[in-house]
Design a protein around this motif. Structure first.
Motif, PDB file in Angstrom:
ATOM      1  N   GLU A  35      -6.482   1.401  -8.529  1.00  0.00           N
ATOM      2  CA  GLU A  35      -6.836   2.626  -9.259  1.00  0.00           C
ATOM      3  C   GLU A  35      -5.824   3.749  -9.073  1.00  0.00           C
ATOM      4  O   GLU A  35      -5.666   4.605  -9.964  1.00  0.00           O
ATOM      5  N   ALA A  36      -5.121   3.766  -7.954  1.00  0.00           N
ATOM      6  CA  ALA A  36      -4.159   4.850  -7.701  1.00  0.00           C
ATOM      7  C   ALA A  36      -3.024   4.869  -8.718  1.00  0.00           C
ATOM      8  O   ALA A  36      -2.428   5.918  -8.963  1.00  0.00           O
ATOM      9  N   VAL A  37      -2.726   3.717  -9.299  1.00  0.00           N
ATOM     10  CA  VAL A  37      -1.649   3.620 -10.293  1.00  0.00           C
ATOM     11  C   VAL A  37      -2.164   2.976 -11.578  1.00  0.00           C
ATOM     12  O   VAL A  37      -1.431   2.279 -12.275  1.00  0.00           O
ATOM     13  N   ALA A  38      -3.413   3.208 -11.900  1.00  0.00           N
ATOM     14  CA  ALA A  38      -4.030   2.551 -13.052  1.00  0.00           C
ATOM     15  C   ALA A  38      -3.349   2.942 -14.360  1.00  0.00           C
ATOM     16  O   ALA A  38      -2.988   4.110 -14.550  1.00  0.00           O
ATOM     17  N   PRO A  39      -3.179   1.986 -15.257  1.00  0.00           N
ATOM     18  CA  PRO A  39      -2.589   2.303 -16.562  1.00  0.00           C
ATOM     19  C   PRO A  39      -3.537   3.141 -17.406  1.00  0.00           C
ATOM     20  O   PRO A  39      -4.760   3.032 -17.296  1.00  0.00           O
ATOM     21  N   VAL A  42       0.840  -1.200   0.000  1.00  0.00           N
ATOM     22  CA  VAL A  42       0.000   0.000   0.000  1.00  0.00           C
ATOM     23  C   VAL A  42       0.876   1.252   0.000  1.00  0.00           C
ATOM     24  O   VAL A  42       0.633   2.203  -0.750  1.00  0.00           O
ATOM     25  N   SER A  43       1.917   1.245   0.819  1.00  0.00           N
ATOM     26  CA  SER A  43       2.846   2.373   0.876  1.00  0.00           C
ATOM     27  C   SER A  43       3.567   2.552  -0.455  1.00  0.00           C
ATOM     28  O   SER A  43       3.722   3.680  -0.955  1.00  0.00           O
ATOM     29  N   ALA A  44       4.002   1.452  -1.057  1.00  0.00           N
ATOM     30  CA  ALA A  44       4.728   1.529  -2.324  1.00  0.00           C
ATOM     31  C   ALA A  44       3.842   2.065  -3.446  1.00  0.00           C
ATOM     32  O   ALA A  44       4.301   2.829  -4.305  1.00  0.00           O
ATOM     33  N   VAL A  45       2.576   1.676  -3.443  1.00  0.00           N
ATOM     34  CA  VAL A  45       1.638   2.203  -4.437  1.00  0.00           C
ATOM     35  C   VAL A  45       1.530   3.720  -4.307  1.00  0.00           C
ATOM     36  O   VAL A  45       1.613   4.467  -5.287  1.00  0.00           O
TER      37      VAL A  45
END
Length: 225
Positions: A105-109, A47-50
């Motif tokens: 969704e925070a890092v969605a392509p 979660v932190s890495a995202v």
């Protein structure tokens, strides 16, 4: 006197390879299976890495650095999972249509960004990744994702073996526990690539071609050990 871990590597496992001319960002398995608290694979480190990866993705897009994502999916029969799904039975749940198999969704392509489906730890094994990279003349892979001790490490090793420079921004990879996370960052930095700060990668992407700062020195390598 017993040497410290760091001293025992000096002069043998402390070289720096740096960035090449054509980097790409590889975002490994940042799926809801690791970020949804209801999932058995949930990991606070992921979660932190995202969260840490959001601005790095933005920097890569501004610099027009290619971004490739991966996620794990299996046939409902499990026929393509081999021994891996016997070792980790939860993986059989990651089939098409399963929400936990989708990228957070925070890092969605974005629609134009490639998403590669895989079944095993390394992003290279049984996928089209090597063809996609060589077609774009990529020479450096910046690895984000999870888990540090699993798919990130396996991909770092295979990337090196396929002739790519490997860079790992330490804030942007995560694991289920701090000990394997730290140990694998140390080992990746010693043998397979450069473990650097996220800020160093962003600075590299932001600099004009030909004026990009040199890679980190060996003294900044490794994780928070």
């Amino acid at each position: 006197m017993t040497q410290s871990r760091e001293d025992s590597y000096v002069g043998v496992f402390d070289a720096v390879v740096g960035f090449g001319a054509r980097p790409a960002l590889l975002v490994i398995d940042f799926t809801k299976a690791y970020t949804n608290p209801a999932s058995p694979l949930y990991a606070e480190g992921v979660v932190s890495a995202v969260a840490e990866s959001v601005d790095l993705l933005d920097a890569a897009r501004r610099a027009e650095v290619p971004i490739i994502f991966t996620k794990v999916l299996y046939h409902p029969s499990g026929a393509d999972g081999g021994i891996f799904i016997e070792k980790v039975p939860f993986l059989r749940k990651l089939v098409p249509g399963e929400p936990l198999a989708e990228i957070d969704e925070a890092v969605a392509p974005r629609p134009e960004e490639l998403v590669i489906v895989k079944q095993y730890p390394s992003c290279f094994f049984g996928t089209s990744l090597i063809a996609a990279l060589t077609a774009q003349r990529i020479d450096t892979l910046v690895l984000l994702g999870c888990s540090t001790s699993g798919c990130v490490r396996a991909t770092a090793i295979d990337a090196l073996q396929h002739g790519f420079r490997v860079v790992v921004p330490r804030e942007c990879v995560g694991d289920r526990h701090q000990a394997p996370h730290d140990a694998n960052l140390f080992d990746i930095n010693a043998k397979y690539g450069d473990v650097v700060s996220k800020a160093e990668v962003i600075a590299h992407f932001a600099a004009p071609a030909g004026l990009r700062p040199p890679s980190h020195t060996a003294s900044s390598a490794g994780g928070s050990d």
